[in-house]
Motif scaffolding. Structure first.
Motif, PDB file in Angstrom:
ATOM      1  N   ALA A   1       9.220 -63.395   8.533  1.00  0.00           N
ATOM      2  CA  ALA A   1       7.719 -64.272   8.197  1.00  0.00           C
ATOM      3  C   ALA A   1       7.090 -64.328   9.790  1.00  0.00           C
ATOM      4  N   THR A   2       5.632 -63.985   9.825  1.00  0.00           N
ATOM      5  CA  THR A   2       5.081 -64.093  10.908  1.00  0.00           C
ATOM      6  C   THR A   2       3.933 -65.231  11.040  1.00  0.00           C
TER       7      THR A   2
ATOM      8  N   ALA B   1       1.744 -64.439   1.843  1.00  0.00           N
ATOM      9  CA  ALA B   1       2.651 -64.837   2.987  1.00  0.00           C
ATOM     10  C   ALA B   1       3.968 -64.946   3.015  1.00  0.00           C
ATOM     11  N   ALA B   2       4.243 -65.784   1.635  1.00  0.00           N
ATOM     12  CA  ALA B   2       5.878 -66.044   1.600  1.00  0.00           C
ATOM     13  C   ALA B   2       6.563 -64.951   0.930  1.00  0.00           C
TER      14      ALA B   2
ATOM     15  N   LEU C   1       8.308 -61.534   1.453  1.00  0.00           N
ATOM     16  CA  LEU C   1       8.886 -60.602   2.797  1.00  0.00           C
ATOM     17  C   LEU C   1       9.669 -59.467   2.377  1.00  0.00           C
TER      18      LEU C   1
END
Length: 204
Positions: free
Chosen positions: A66-67, A87-88, A90
Motif C-alpha cells: 500500500a502507498t 487502492a485496497a 495490491l
C-alpha cells in the motif's frame, strides 16, 4: 499590493488542508470580496515497489505494498495500461502473454498526483518439452541401451529405472547405457525431458 496587481501566489501552505481567502479593495473606503475556499492537494503517493511471482508460460502475478495518499493503481505492460484497480487492491494477475518472452511492467499510484513504481521485467516460461519416445536395444544379461529423439525446450534428461533416477544427462545426449542389471529380470525404464516444465516419456 498595488491596484494594478490582480493576482497573488500564496505559498507555504500544508498539504490536504482547507483555507479561506478574501481580498479587500482599498480606496477611500474598503470593500471585501466574497470568501474563496480552497483545499490544498495531498502530497504525492510514495512510489510502489513492484515484484513479480508465479510466472507461467502465459502470465505472471504483480504484487506491491500500500502507498500513501492513493485512490487507485494503474497497471502497465510497457506503455499499455492493462487495468485500474482500487487502492485496497495490491496484486494483479497478468494473463495472455506468450511463452519464452520478456515483458516489463510497472504500477502507477494515483492520488492528487501520480507516482510511478519501479519497472519489473520477467520472462515467461517456455512450453513444456514434447514427450520423449524411448526405445531399448542391445539388451544383454546385465544391461541395455536406451535411445530417444531430441525434444523441444529441453535442458536435460533424467533417466529412470522404475522410480529410481539413474542419471541426468545434457539435452544433447540422446542415449544412455544401463548396466548392473540382473539376468532374466524384467525392468521398466522411462526418460523425463526437463526444461521449465518436465514431460515424461513412454515406459520402455
Amino acid at each position: 499590493v498595488p491596484a494594478t496587481t490582480t493576482s497573488y501566489v500564496v505559498s507555504g501552505l500544508s498539504p490536504a488542508t482547507a483555507y479561506t481567502y478574501h481580498v479587500d479593495a482599498v480606496g477611500d473606503a474598503t470593500t471585501s470580496s466574497p470568501a474563496v475556499n480552497v483545499t490544498t492537494k495531498r502530497a504525492a503517493p510514495n512510489a510502489p515497489v513492484v515484484t513479480a511471482s508465479a510466472t507461467t508460460t502465459t502470465g505472471t502475478t504483480l504484487t506491491w505494498a500500500a502507498t500513501t495518499n492513493t485512490d487507485s493503481f494503474d497497471i502497465y505492460q510497457g506503455a499499455t495500461k492493462l487495468a485500474t484497480v482500487p487502492a485496497a487492491t495490491l496484486t494483479y494477475t497478468v494473463t495472455g502473454l506468450s511463452p519464452a518472452t520478456a515483458y516489463t511492467f510497472h504500477v502507477d499510484a494515483i492520488g492528487d498526483d501520480t507516482t510511478n513504481s519501479n519497472d519489473v521485467t520477467i520472462t515467461t516460461k517456455r512450453l513444456a518439452p514434447n514427450a520423449p519416445v524411448v526405445t531399448t536395444s542391445a539388451v544383454t544379461s546385465t544391461g541395455t541401451t536406451l535411445t530417444w529423439a531430441s525434444t523441444t525446450n529441453t535442458d536435460t534428461y533424467d533417466v529412470y529405472n522404475g522410480t529410481t533416477k539413474l542419471a541426468t544427462v545434457p539435452a544433447a545426449t540422446l542415449t544412455y547405457t544401463v548396466t548392473g542389471l540382473s539376468p532374466a529380470t524384467a525392468y521398466t525404464f522411462h526418460v523425463d525431458a526437463v526444461g521449465d516444465a518436465t514431460t515424461s516419456s513412454n515406459n520402455a
